[in-house]
Write an enzyme that holds these catalytic residues in place. Structure first.
Site, PDB file in Angstrom:
ATOM      1  N   GLU A 318     -53.759  19.314 -41.653  1.00 21.39           N
ATOM      2  CA  GLU A 318     -53.921  20.065 -40.439  1.00 21.39           C
ATOM      3  C   GLU A 318     -53.240  19.836 -38.882  1.00 21.39           C
ATOM      4  OE1 GLU A 318     -59.226  20.927 -41.174  1.00 21.39           O
ATOM      5  OE2 GLU A 318     -58.275  19.257 -39.127  1.00 21.39           O
ATOM      6  N   PRO A 319     -51.989  20.634 -39.995  1.00 21.20           N
ATOM      7  CA  PRO A 319     -50.927  20.067 -38.096  1.00 21.20           C
ATOM      8  C   PRO A 319     -51.222  20.981 -37.234  1.00 21.20           C
ATOM      9  CG  PRO A 319     -49.745  20.646 -39.818  1.00 21.20           C
ATOM     10  CD  PRO A 319     -50.803  21.066 -40.167  1.00 21.20           C
ATOM     11  N   GLY A 320     -50.804  20.807 -35.428  1.00 19.96           N
ATOM     12  CA  GLY A 320     -51.371  21.491 -35.076  1.00 19.96           C
ATOM     13  C   GLY A 320     -49.664  21.241 -33.736  1.00 19.96           C
ATOM     14  N   ARG A 321     -50.566  20.167 -33.340  1.00 25.45           N
ATOM     15  CA  ARG A 321     -48.992  19.424 -32.377  1.00 25.45           C
ATOM     16  C   ARG A 321     -47.495  20.329 -32.816  1.00 25.45           C
ATOM     17  NH1 ARG A 321     -49.788  15.600 -28.105  1.00 25.45           N
ATOM     18  NH2 ARG A 321     -51.181  15.318 -29.589  1.00 25.45           N
ATOM     19  N   ARG A 362     -51.104  16.376 -19.777  1.00 24.52           N
ATOM     20  CA  ARG A 362     -50.756  15.123 -20.493  1.00 24.52           C
ATOM     21  C   ARG A 362     -50.630  14.469 -19.989  1.00 24.52           C
ATOM     22  NH1 ARG A 362     -47.968  15.170 -24.200  1.00 24.52           N
ATOM     23  NH2 ARG A 362     -49.845  14.267 -26.005  1.00 24.52           N
ATOM     24  N   TYR A 366     -52.913  11.069 -20.519  1.00 27.87           N
ATOM     25  CA  TYR A 366     -52.201  10.319 -22.024  1.00 27.87           C
ATOM     26  C   TYR A 366     -51.526   8.623 -21.006  1.00 27.87           C
ATOM     27  CZ  TYR A 366     -54.841  13.613 -24.006  1.00 27.87           C
ATOM     28  OH  TYR A 366     -56.257  15.592 -24.894  1.00 27.87           O
ATOM     29  N   CYS A 393     -53.727  18.635  -5.353  1.00 30.23           N
ATOM     30  CA  CYS A 393     -53.829  17.455  -3.927  1.00 30.23           C
ATOM     31  C   CYS A 393     -54.512  16.588  -4.677  1.00 30.23           C
ATOM     32  CB  CYS A 393     -55.417  18.175  -3.395  1.00 30.23           C
ATOM     33  SG  CYS A 393     -54.746  19.869  -2.334  1.00 30.23           S
ATOM     34  N   TYR A 423     -51.463  21.713 -26.695  1.00 26.15           N
ATOM     35  CA  TYR A 423     -52.287  21.260 -25.552  1.00 26.15           C
ATOM     36  C   TYR A 423     -51.698  21.259 -24.170  1.00 26.15           C
ATOM     37  CZ  TYR A 423     -53.091  19.729 -30.200  1.00 26.15           C
ATOM     38  OH  TYR A 423     -53.908  19.429 -31.451  1.00 26.15           O
TER      39      TYR A 423
HETATM   40  C1  LIG Z   1     -60.132  17.976 -36.371  1.00 34.21           C
HETATM   41  C2  LIG Z   1     -58.627  17.729 -35.811  1.00 34.21           C
HETATM   42  N1  LIG Z   1     -57.542  18.131 -37.101  1.00 34.21           N
HETATM   43  C3  LIG Z   1     -56.124  18.159 -36.658  1.00 34.21           C
HETATM   44  C4  LIG Z   1     -56.066  18.120 -35.215  1.00 34.21           C
HETATM   45  C5  LIG Z   1     -54.111  18.450 -34.718  1.00 34.21           C
HETATM   46  O1  LIG Z   1     -54.062  17.296 -34.684  1.00 34.21           O
HETATM   47  P1  LIG Z   1     -52.039  17.108 -34.405  1.00 34.21           P
HETATM   48  O2  LIG Z   1     -52.071  18.344 -32.968  1.00 34.21           O
HETATM   49  O3  LIG Z   1     -51.973  16.183 -33.986  1.00 34.21           O
HETATM   50  O4  LIG Z   1     -51.807  17.702 -35.772  1.00 34.21           O
HETATM   51  C6  LIG Z   1     -56.837  17.205 -34.700  1.00 34.21           C
HETATM   52  C7  LIG Z   1     -56.276  17.018 -33.164  1.00 34.21           C
HETATM   53  O5  LIG Z   1     -55.747  15.910 -33.326  1.00 34.21           O
HETATM   54  C8  LIG Z   1     -57.971  17.604 -35.106  1.00 34.21           C
HETATM   55  O6  LIG Z   1     -59.003  17.491 -33.995  1.00 34.21           O
HETATM   56  N1  LIG Z   2     -55.614  16.892 -26.726  1.00 32.13           N
HETATM   57  C1  LIG Z   2     -54.030  16.102 -26.942  1.00 32.13           C
HETATM   58  C2  LIG Z   2     -54.456  15.913 -28.855  1.00 32.13           C
HETATM   59  C3  LIG Z   2     -55.696  15.506 -28.944  1.00 32.13           C
HETATM   60  C4  LIG Z   2     -56.119  16.318 -30.146  1.00 32.13           C
HETATM   61  C5  LIG Z   2     -57.177  16.958 -30.487  1.00 32.13           C
HETATM   62  N2  LIG Z   2     -58.295  16.403 -31.902  1.00 32.13           N
HETATM   63  C6  LIG Z   2     -52.961  15.738 -26.764  1.00 32.13           C
HETATM   64  O1  LIG Z   2     -52.586  16.849 -25.824  1.00 32.13           O
HETATM   65  O2  LIG Z   2     -52.450  14.990 -26.937  1.00 32.13           O
END
Ligand SMILES: Cc1ncc(COP(=O)(O)O)c(C=O)c1O
Ligand SMILES: N[C@@H](CCCC[NH3+])C(=O)O
Length: 472
Positions: A318-321, A362, A366, A393, A423
């Site tokens: 499950e890649p997002g970033r 972010r 973080y 502010c 994000y």
């Molecule tokens: C369950 C789950 N799957 C996938 C992701 C996607 O993570 P990333 O965006 O780091 O690939 C996240 C966020 O961390 C998550 O909580």
């Molecule tokens: N929101 C976070 C990552 C969390 C991913 C969701 N589980 C970020 O900006 O790095």
């Protein structure tokens, strides 16, 4: 939250030094290639993405704006699809989701991970094939679960015993079978910021393997008549470069998978190893290509399955970033430039832009590192160590902690920050009643608004202005 300053403070000799990894750009009129999306380029100092010059884009759509390189997004999605051809790849919509992006994800043949009713609504509007949607979340409401089940999502990732009961009740009431994965915590300390690590024991997600809860959850899902047990799910955290965390997690999850087969005589057909693959925000980051990630993960799983004497389940990730992050840069306009004298005589140049922590939380949240570049013109001025800050502010309202910018940076200049696709818009806020910026998709010289800029009318729409309420 305080911004950390490994960097940034005046040193004993009075000079202001950046963090040890920060380098002056070899040529400020060129891009540091691996931080930018595929079609980004500079010509005479003017940044263009997708064939659209950013000064033209800002003239038409205003600033700040998220600029989304469609070809880059599709290429990254396609690279994961191809490298992980033996896996199902779920794009994690929490990184960034809108109707256009959901359609691109579908077009590229990926599946979609959603974790709220809101993300599900976008998938529905995009006509995303529901059998390719996975529904996550540690606190899904009964209404959200019912909606997902009625829509026919392909899998629900169960996160608590209460949810297993809700799923069983809803499937019985609606007379449908729900395909369920069990989210487990593998007890791994992922090497990332503690706020975005999710596989250690002391946190809210999943069922612990060591406590026995994960095994018990599997048993209950298996025993529930309307639930179809697909397999185990593990996600160890986000922005991870070191594959050892994945390796330990895969080993522990596969051991549980094997125990379920041995003790319950149940062969679970699938397993999900989550997302979390890191991207380059600055020159210090060196992310792996999807092909290398795929080779490493496959080798780990095959080795473990051989050692356990079990057949490997069908895998998903499950890649997002790693898909959305590098495809976007944020363009801002500089408002004020303020040299601030520090103890010891050094001077830090504070460059204020027309956005900030409301469009990119972010850095404040973080302690994340970003870089930036002048986007509207060339400059031969000497570099100065600058801090790019927002308009909120809040002293911690920092966008880029440390970057070398030409000393002649001035009000009206455009600055672009790469790597803001994940994000940033999805975690944006209206702090100080700012308007969330638009997302402008660019491709082949054409800019299209895929998320429009908020208006004051949007803000005022939720603010009740009714004399009967206010004056009572
Ligand atoms: C369950 C789950 N799957 C996938 C992701 C996607 O993570 P990333 O965006 O780091 O690939 C996240 C966020 O961390 C998550 O909580
Ligand atoms: N929101 C976070 C990552 C969390 C991913 C969701 N589980 C970020 O900006 O790095």
């Amino acid at each position: 939250m305080a911004v950390s300053h490994e960097a940034g403070w005046a040193h004993a000799d009075g000079a202001l030094k950046g963090p040890s990894w920060l380098r002056q750009p070899a040529d400020p009129n060129e891009l540091v290639r691996h931080l930018w999306s595929r079609t980004a380029r500079k010509d005479d100092g003017v940044l263009s993405v997708g064939g659209v010059r950013l000064p033209d884009l800002v003239a038409e759509h205003g600033s700040p704006a998220y600029v989304l390189d469609e070809a880059d997004f599709r290429a990254r999605a396609g690279a994961f699809r191809d490298a992980f051809a033996a896996y199902d790849v779920y794009y994690a919509g929490k990184a960034f989701l809108c109707t256009a992006v959901a359609r691109w994800v579908a077009d590229e043949g990926l599946c979609l991970d959603v974790c709220t009713g809101g993300e599900l609504a976008v998938a529905e509007r995009a006509g995303f094939p529901m059998e390719r949607v996975g529904f996550h979340g540690n606190n899904k409401s009964p209404a959200e679960i019912e909606r997902a089940v009625r829509l026919g999502v392909g899998r629900v990732i169960a996160d608590s015993f209460a949810e297993v009961e809700r799923l069983a009740e809803i499937s019985a009431r609606l007379g449908v079978t729900v395909r369920v994965m069990v989210r487990v915590t593998a007890g791994v300390e992922a090497h990332t910021h503690e706020y975005i690590a999710t596989a250690h024991e002391d946190q809210k997600f999943g069922f612990s393997i060591t406590s026995g809860d994960a095994f018990e959850a599997v048993r209950r899902v298996h025993d529930a008549p309307g639930l179809d047990l697909l397999g185990l799910h593990s996600h160890i955290g986000s922005q991870i470069f070191d594959s050892s965390g994945f390796e330990v997690a895969a080993r522990r999850v596969l051991a549980l998978h094997a125990r379920v087969a041995a003790d319950l005589d149940v062969r679970m057909p699938e397993m999900d190893l989550g997302g979390g693959f890191g991207i380059a925000y600055t020159t210090q980051d060196d992310p792996a290509e999807p092909s290398r990630l795929a080779a490493e993960m496959t080798a780990i799983v095959e080795h473990e399955c051989r050692a356990l004497g079990i057949e490997a389940p069908a895998l998903s990730i499950e890649p997002g970033r790693a898909i959305a992050g590098p495809s976007v840069c944020t363009v801002y306009e500089v408002g004020t430039v303020k040299p601030v004298q520090l103890d010891g005589g050094a001077v830090r140049t504070y460059v204020s832009v027309d956005g900030g922590m409301s469009d990119n939380i972010r850095t404040a949240l973080y302690d994340a590192d970003y870089s930036c570049t002048l986007a509207g013109r060339a400059s031969d001025a000497a570099p100065v160590l600058a801090r790019v800050v927002g308009k909120h502010c809040e002293a911690g309202d920092v966008v880029v902690k440390d970057e070398f910018l030409p000393a002649d940076v001035a009000p009206g200049d455009l600055l672009a920050v790469p790597g803001t696709g994940a994000y940033c818009r999805s975690m944006a806020s209206n702090y100080n009643h700012t308007l969330r910026p638009p997302v402008i998709a660019v491709r082949d010289g054409v800019a299209r608004v895929v998320v429009r800029r908020e208006t004051e009318q949007d803000l005022l729409a939720t603010d009740v202005d009714d004399p009967e309420v206010i004056e009572s």
